[in-house]
Design a protein around this motif. Structure first.
Motif, PDB file in Angstrom:
ATOM      1  N   GLU A   1      37.339 -20.597 -56.732  1.00 26.93           N
ATOM      2  CA  GLU A   1      37.989 -20.275 -55.460  1.00 26.93           C
ATOM      3  C   GLU A   1      37.488 -21.183 -54.339  1.00 26.93           C
ATOM      4  OE1 GLU A   1      36.851 -18.045 -57.569  1.00 26.93           O
ATOM      5  OE2 GLU A   1      38.516 -16.675 -57.989  1.00 26.93           O
ATOM      6  N   GLU A   2      36.189 -21.455 -54.356  1.00 27.20           N
ATOM      7  CA  GLU A   2      35.626 -22.369 -53.348  1.00 27.20           C
ATOM      8  C   GLU A   2      36.252 -23.756 -53.469  1.00 27.20           C
ATOM      9  OE1 GLU A   2      33.383 -21.947 -50.858  1.00 27.20           O
ATOM     10  OE2 GLU A   2      33.221 -19.803 -51.273  1.00 27.20           O
TER      11      GLU A   2
ATOM     12  N   LEU B   1      39.941 -23.674 -52.363  1.00 32.77           N
ATOM     13  CA  LEU B   1      40.063 -23.620 -50.909  1.00 32.77           C
ATOM     14  C   LEU B   1      39.852 -25.000 -50.290  1.00 32.77           C
ATOM     15  CD1 LEU B   1      40.444 -21.754 -48.444  1.00 32.77           C
ATOM     16  CD2 LEU B   1      37.959 -21.506 -48.398  1.00 32.77           C
ATOM     17  N   GLN B   2      38.818 -25.706 -50.742  1.00 29.39           N
ATOM     18  CA  GLN B   2      38.549 -27.047 -50.217  1.00 29.39           C
ATOM     19  C   GLN B   2      39.716 -27.994 -50.516  1.00 29.39           C
ATOM     20  OE1 GLN B   2      35.774 -28.028 -48.380  1.00 29.39           O
ATOM     21  NE2 GLN B   2      35.254 -25.874 -48.380  1.00 29.39           N
TER      22      GLN B   2
END
Length: 108
Positions: free
Chosen positions: A74-75, A78-79
């Motif tokens: 998810e990180e 998102l980036q």
């Protein structure tokens, strides 16, 4: 994402070099030809937005998360999503700048 140790630094150096050359060239042309000020300003905005997109992309590529971390994907997503949004905005400003250059050349 695992990469060779020197790859992120080479990407950063290459990107910064190209953006600096492009920025200096744009400013020099703007000083020489003040008739298309909005178009030149949009080119510089394009470079700023593209640089922001690059920062988000490099954050995704070089994110030092534990792969067992429950939110690692998810990180990264998102980036990459932020990078995509800023890249799209930069391309839109570049397209508008091209239209501005094109319309000013028809009048001149």
């Amino acid at each position: 994402m695992p990469l060779e140790q020197e790859v992120p630094n080479l990407l950063i150096i290459g990107f910064v070099f190209i953006v600096l050359v492009f920025s200096i060239s744009t400013i020099a042309l703007w000083v020489k030809n003040k008739r298309n000020s909005i178009a030149y300003l949009l080119i510089l905005v394009h470079l700023i937005l593209l640089s922001i997109a690059f920062v988000f992309f490099m954050n995704a590529v070089t994110l030092q998360l534990d792969y067992n971390h429950p939110m690692a994907s998810e990180e990264n997503s998102l980036q990459i999503g932020f990078a995509g949004v800023f890249w799209a905005l930069s391309i839109i400003t570049l397209l508008v700048a091209i239209f501005k250059f094109s319309s000013s050349s028809k009048r001149g």
